[in-house]
Design an enzyme around this catalytic site. Structure first.
Site, PDB file in Angstrom:
ATOM      1  N   ARG A  28       0.825  -1.217   0.000  1.00 49.73           N
ATOM      2  CA  ARG A  28       0.000   0.000   0.000  1.00 49.73           C
ATOM      3  C   ARG A  28       0.853   1.260   0.000  1.00 49.73           C
ATOM      4  O   ARG A  28       0.608   2.186  -0.779  1.00 49.73           O
ATOM      5  CB  ARG A  28      -0.956   0.020   1.187  1.00 49.73           C
ATOM      6  CG  ARG A  28      -2.094  -0.968   1.055  1.00 49.73           C
ATOM      7  CD  ARG A  28      -3.027  -0.911   2.243  1.00 49.73           C
ATOM      8  NE  ARG A  28      -2.273  -1.154   3.477  1.00 49.73           N
ATOM      9  CZ  ARG A  28      -2.536  -0.616   4.661  1.00 49.73           C
ATOM     10  NH1 ARG A  28      -3.543   0.216   4.802  1.00 49.73           N
ATOM     11  NH2 ARG A  28      -1.820  -0.910   5.711  1.00 49.73           N
ATOM     12  N   ASN A  34      -6.063  -2.644   2.043  1.00 51.44           N
ATOM     13  CA  ASN A  34      -6.019  -4.081   2.286  1.00 51.44           C
ATOM     14  C   ASN A  34      -7.445  -4.596   2.386  1.00 51.44           C
ATOM     15  O   ASN A  34      -8.301  -3.938   2.963  1.00 51.44           O
ATOM     16  CB  ASN A  34      -5.298  -4.393   3.602  1.00 51.44           C
ATOM     17  CG  ASN A  34      -3.796  -4.273   3.483  1.00 51.44           C
ATOM     18  OD1 ASN A  34      -3.241  -4.283   2.402  1.00 51.44           O
ATOM     19  ND2 ASN A  34      -3.132  -4.153   4.622  1.00 51.44           N
TER      20      ASN A  34
END
Length: 88
Positions: A18, A36
């Site tokens: 990320r 996520n």
């Protein structure tokens, strides 16, 4: 301007996917978000210039050095006018 939603599966959580994605998106001036998912995958939405968005989609095929990408699902969507890029 185009928009793509991607779902990346494999070893993609706990490997800075990320944060790396966010850096790459900001570097290429792509808006959207990355998050996520509970199933262990990572989902992202990229919006911006076609070549920049396609670069991010291609980047997701390998991700950061510690990631092991097994598959990527790409969906075309209508742009929503995002501003900036967030990690959710």
């Amino acid at each position: 301007m185009i928009r793509r939603r991607v779902v990346v599966r494999g070893t993609v959580q706990g490997v800075f996917f990320r944060a790396s994605c966010q850096q790459e998106a900001r570097r290429h001036r792509v808006s959207g978000w990355v998050s996520n998912r509970p199933d262990g995958s990572v989902e992202a939405v990229f919006e911006g210039d076609a070549s920049a968005v396609e670069h991010l989609v291609e980047w997701c095929r390998t991700g950061p050095p510690r990631a092991v990408v097994e598959s990527i699902q790409v969906t075309e969507e209508e742009p929503a006018g995002f501003s900036g890029f967030d990690e959710q």
